[in-house]
Motif scaffolding. Structure first.
Motif, PDB file in Angstrom:
ATOM      1  N   THR A   1       0.813  -1.217   0.000  1.00 32.48           N
ATOM      2  CA  THR A   1       0.000   0.000   0.000  1.00 32.48           C
ATOM      3  C   THR A   1       0.848   1.269   0.000  1.00 32.48           C
ATOM      4  N   VAL A   2       2.120   1.175   0.334  1.00 36.28           N
ATOM      5  CA  VAL A   2       2.968   2.372   0.368  1.00 36.28           C
ATOM      6  C   VAL A   2       3.485   2.752  -1.014  1.00 36.28           C
ATOM      7  N   PHE A   3       3.176   1.954  -2.020  1.00 34.30           N
ATOM      8  CA  PHE A   3       3.672   2.199  -3.364  1.00 34.30           C
ATOM      9  C   PHE A   3       2.552   2.618  -4.302  1.00 34.30           C
ATOM     10  N   ALA A   4       2.933   3.341  -5.335  1.00 33.93           N
ATOM     11  CA  ALA A   4       2.095   3.529  -6.508  1.00 33.93           C
ATOM     12  C   ALA A   4       2.625   2.521  -7.521  1.00 33.93           C
TER      13      ALA A   4
ATOM     14  N   GLY B   1      -3.111   2.657  -7.329  1.00 31.09           N
ATOM     15  CA  GLY B   1      -2.646   2.903  -5.967  1.00 31.09           C
ATOM     16  C   GLY B   1      -2.436   1.594  -5.215  1.00 31.09           C
ATOM     17  N   GLY B   2      -1.577   1.633  -4.235  1.00 33.33           N
ATOM     18  CA  GLY B   2      -1.252   0.435  -3.476  1.00 33.33           C
ATOM     19  C   GLY B   2      -2.433  -0.173  -2.749  1.00 33.33           C
ATOM     20  N   ALA B   3      -3.283   0.668  -2.171  1.00 34.15           N
ATOM     21  CA  ALA B   3      -4.444   0.146  -1.448  1.00 34.15           C
ATOM     22  C   ALA B   3      -5.417  -0.541  -2.398  1.00 34.15           C
ATOM     23  N   GLU B   4      -5.617   0.052  -3.574  1.00 34.19           N
ATOM     24  CA  GLU B   4      -6.505  -0.555  -4.566  1.00 34.19           C
ATOM     25  C   GLU B   4      -5.910  -1.863  -5.083  1.00 34.19           C
TER      26      GLU B   4
ATOM     27  N   TYR C   1       6.579   2.074  -7.181  1.00 39.70           N
ATOM     28  CA  TYR C   1       7.292   3.336  -6.979  1.00 39.70           C
ATOM     29  C   TYR C   1       6.779   3.988  -5.698  1.00 39.70           C
ATOM     30  N   GLN C   2       7.685   4.534  -4.900  1.00 31.27           N
ATOM     31  CA  GLN C   2       7.238   5.225  -3.691  1.00 31.27           C
ATOM     32  C   GLN C   2       6.802   6.648  -3.974  1.00 31.27           C
ATOM     33  N   ASN C   3       7.405   7.293  -4.944  1.00 26.23           N
ATOM     34  CA  ASN C   3       7.106   8.711  -5.171  1.00 26.23           C
ATOM     35  C   ASN C   3       6.209   8.956  -6.375  1.00 26.23           C
ATOM     36  N   GLY C   4       5.826   7.913  -7.082  1.00 23.97           N
ATOM     37  CA  GLY C   4       4.947   8.087  -8.233  1.00 23.97           C
ATOM     38  C   GLY C   4       5.632   8.631  -9.466  1.00 23.97           C
ATOM     39  N   GLU C   5       6.962   8.719  -9.459  1.00 27.72           N
ATOM     40  CA  GLU C   5       7.700   9.154 -10.648  1.00 27.72           C
ATOM     41  C   GLU C   5       7.936   7.943 -11.540  1.00 27.72           C
TER      42      GLU C   5
ATOM     43  N   ILE D   1      17.857  -0.239 -11.741  1.00 31.89           N
ATOM     44  CA  ILE D   1      18.769   0.270 -10.701  1.00 31.89           C
ATOM     45  C   ILE D   1      18.849   1.787 -10.738  1.00 31.89           C
ATOM     46  N   GLU D   2      18.839   2.380 -11.914  1.00 32.02           N
ATOM     47  CA  GLU D   2      18.953   3.834 -12.070  1.00 32.02           C
ATOM     48  C   GLU D   2      17.638   4.567 -11.785  1.00 32.02           C
ATOM     49  N   SER D   3      16.534   3.849 -11.778  1.00 35.90           N
ATOM     50  CA  SER D   3      15.208   4.457 -11.671  1.00 35.90           C
ATOM     51  C   SER D   3      14.767   4.637 -10.214  1.00 35.90           C
ATOM     52  N   GLN D   4      13.591   5.231 -10.069  1.00 40.97           N
ATOM     53  CA  GLN D   4      12.940   5.388  -8.768  1.00 40.97           C
ATOM     54  C   GLN D   4      12.105   4.159  -8.414  1.00 40.97           C
TER      55      GLN D   4
END
Length: 152
Positions: A27-30, A58-61, A81-85, A96-99
């Motif tokens: 749930t903490v991720f997008a 969304g993580g919850a969904e 992704y944690q920040n949605g980027e 590795i280079e990504s978010q």
């Protein structure tokens, strides 16, 4: 160095990915939804598991979809992704280079591959797969990783 974990899940209807991902808080991720083919059972009929008009969730969904429904996975490509980027990730080096924090791939209904940047999370996923009785559980390392792309 450990990159991920791979294993085989039963080729059957169920809530298997919900179980696979239990050791981490999804749930903490997008989540970015890549190409795939997965169906949920709804009122005795098959419906697309992931909304066709969405490429993110969304993580919850996602948690509700994966834990509260019976479904059949043929192919799946999910990236957390944690920040949605969100970004396009085709190779391990791009990962590795990504978010992106986690890549989950399901191929041919049964073959699961998970790449995870968090080493503790990777250990939890590995040990959980063993505890669940999934077959051929093994770490993916720099030495044994034969995958050329991180898509299905």
């Amino acid at each position: 160095m450990r990159r991920g974990v791979s294993f085989e899940i039963p080729n059957e209807y169920g809530s298997l990915l919900g179980n696979v991902l239990k050791p981490i808080d999804i749930t903490v991720f997008a989540w970015q939804i890549g190409s795939g083919e997965s169906y949920r059972v709804e009122n005795g009929q098959l419906k697309e598991l992931f909304p066709a008009d969405k490429d993110t969730i969304g993580g919850a969904e996602l948690k509700r979809l994966l834990e509260d429904h019976t479904y059949y996975m043929i192919f799946a490509d999910l990236k957390a992704y944690q920040n949605g980027e969100f970004s396009t990730i085709d190779t391990y080096e791009e990962f590795i280079e990504s978010q992106c924090e986690l890549v989950l791939l399901v191929v041919d209904c049964s073959y699961v591959t998970i790449y995870c940047k968090n080493k503790k999370g990777l250990e939890l996923l590995h040990d959980h797969a063993i505890d669940c009785g999934f077959e051929n559980v093994e770490y993916i390392t720099d030495e044994n990783d034969t995958r050329t792309g991180l898509t299905v």
